[in-house]
Design a protein around this motif. Structure first.
Motif, short mmCIF file in Angstrom:
data_model
loop_
_atom_site.label_atom_id
_atom_site.label_comp_id
_atom_site.label_asym_id
_atom_site.label_seq_id
_atom_site.Cartn_x
_atom_site.Cartn_y
_atom_site.Cartn_z
N THR A 58 18.48 -53.56 52.23
CA THR A 58 18.61 -54.90 51.66
C THR A 58 19.92 -55.51 52.12
OG1 THR A 58 17.28 -54.36 49.70
CG2 THR A 58 18.81 -56.20 49.50
N MET A 59 19.87 -56.76 52.53
CA MET A 59 21.09 -57.43 53.00
C MET A 59 20.96 -58.94 52.88
SD MET A 59 20.09 -59.09 55.99
CE MET A 59 21.60 -59.26 56.92
N THR A 60 22.11 -59.60 52.96
CA THR A 60 22.14 -61.05 53.06
C THR A 60 23.34 -61.46 53.90
OG1 THR A 60 22.20 -63.17 51.88
CG2 THR A 60 23.48 -61.36 50.93
N GLN A 61 23.15 -62.47 54.69
CA GLN A 61 24.25 -63.01 55.48
C GLN A 61 24.04 -64.51 55.67
OE1 GLN A 61 24.24 -60.95 59.23
NE2 GLN A 61 22.43 -62.01 59.98
N GLY A 62 25.14 -65.23 55.82
CA GLY A 62 25.01 -66.67 55.97
C GLY A 62 26.34 -67.36 55.96
N SER A 63 26.32 -68.63 55.58
CA SER A 63 27.54 -69.46 55.57
C SER A 63 27.57 -70.35 54.34
CB SER A 63 27.59 -70.33 56.82
OG SER A 63 27.65 -69.54 58.00
N ILE A 64 28.80 -70.65 53.92
CA ILE A 64 29.04 -71.59 52.84
C ILE A 64 29.73 -72.81 53.44
CG2 ILE A 64 30.19 -71.97 50.62
CD1 ILE A 64 30.12 -68.89 50.26
N PHE A 65 29.10 -73.99 53.29
CA PHE A 65 29.64 -75.23 53.84
C PHE A 65 30.28 -76.06 52.73
CE2 PHE A 65 26.16 -73.86 56.51
CZ PHE A 65 26.63 -74.04 57.80
N VAL A 66 31.54 -76.43 52.92
CA VAL A 66 32.27 -77.21 51.93
C VAL A 66 32.44 -78.64 52.44
CG1 VAL A 66 34.40 -77.40 50.59
CG2 VAL A 66 33.51 -75.14 51.22
N ILE A 78 25.17 -73.45 50.32
CA ILE A 78 25.08 -72.03 50.71
C ILE A 78 23.78 -71.85 51.48
CG2 ILE A 78 25.03 -69.64 49.91
CD1 ILE A 78 26.32 -70.69 47.28
N VAL A 79 23.88 -71.41 52.71
CA VAL A 79 22.68 -71.14 53.52
C VAL A 79 22.67 -69.64 53.82
CG1 VAL A 79 21.43 -71.65 55.64
CG2 VAL A 79 22.80 -73.44 54.55
N ILE A 156 17.44 -68.93 52.17
CA ILE A 156 17.72 -69.59 50.91
C ILE A 156 18.79 -70.65 51.14
CG2 ILE A 156 18.34 -69.24 48.48
CD1 ILE A 156 15.97 -67.52 49.41
N VAL A 157 18.58 -71.85 50.61
CA VAL A 157 19.58 -72.92 50.66
C VAL A 157 19.90 -73.32 49.23
CG1 VAL A 157 20.14 -75.23 51.47
CG2 VAL A 157 18.69 -73.74 52.87
N ILE A 158 21.17 -73.15 48.83
CA ILE A 158 21.61 -73.48 47.48
C ILE A 158 22.63 -74.60 47.57
CG2 ILE A 158 22.72 -72.60 45.39
CD1 ILE A 158 21.86 -69.76 46.36
#
Length: 200
Positions: A58-66, A78-79, A156-158
């Motif tokens: 199980t894993m997750t990776q991505g980026s947070i855009f401010v 959060i993508v 996932i896009v939050i």
């Protein structure tokens, strides 16, 4: 003859004005159609977490855009790509700090399973405690009956918005992330591996 010359000059001036106006409007139209890339984004923070303390993949990776306007944070996105092991009932969870609200969630998990509805695999929990630094928890593929749902992958896009305007870029802000699950000595644990990502 002089009148004819005047008419020719006026005609030439008129044509020149028309050409200038057409060029001006065309330029503005092209600029309006030009896509804006990373408009008000002032910071991008990457994250990468896996359930390394278990045997689960199980894993997750991505980026947070401010995004900021006039030195104040007005939007965070959060993508994340998630991959949940078929035997994992803990899934992936994101913890959103106090003073921030979740404005929308878009999910494709679990992909490649057309009969399943992605919205049914995402749940949102609100914290009513005043002592906690976390306001909202977003869970993907987490089963509170401790029965794994078969796992899968997805995006996932939050999207987050501040509760009050004027959130300064100098203020501390962290996003919490958890993955994995295990049962040890009769005790079930969700979120075997975790990280706090400082946004700025």
């Amino acid at each position: 003859m002089k009148k004819r010359s005047k008419y020719l000059i006026l005609l030439f001036v008129f044509i020149a004005i028309v050409f200038v106006l057409l060029f001006f409007f065309n330029t503005n139209k092209n600029e309006a159609n030009e896509p804006v890339v990373n408009g008000n984004i002032i910071h991008v923070k990457k994250f990468d977490l896996d359930a390394k303390s278990t045997n689960l993949k199980t894993m997750t990776q991505g980026s947070i855009f401010v995004e900021s306007e006039k030195q104040y944070i007005d939007h965070i996105k959060i993508v994340a790509h998630v991959e949940i092991d078929p035997a994992d009932w803990g899934g992936v969870a994101f913890y959103i700090p106090d003073q921030w609200s979740v404005s929308s969630i878009t999910s494709s998990y679990p992909e490649h399973q057309s009969k399943l509805k992605p919205a049914e695999y995402v749940s949102t929990w609100r914290n009513s405690s005043d002592d906690s630094s976390w306001r909202t928890m977003i869970e993907i593929g987490r089963e509170r009956n401790y029965i794994a749902n078969g796992g899968g992958t997805g995006t996932i896009v939050i999207e987050l918005s501040p509760d009050k305007k004027g959130m300064s870029t100098s203020e501390s802000l962290k996003i919490g992330i958890e993955v994995g699950s295990e049962e040890k000595n009769g005790k079930r644990v969700m979120g075997t591996d975790s990280v706090e990502v400082p946004v700025f």
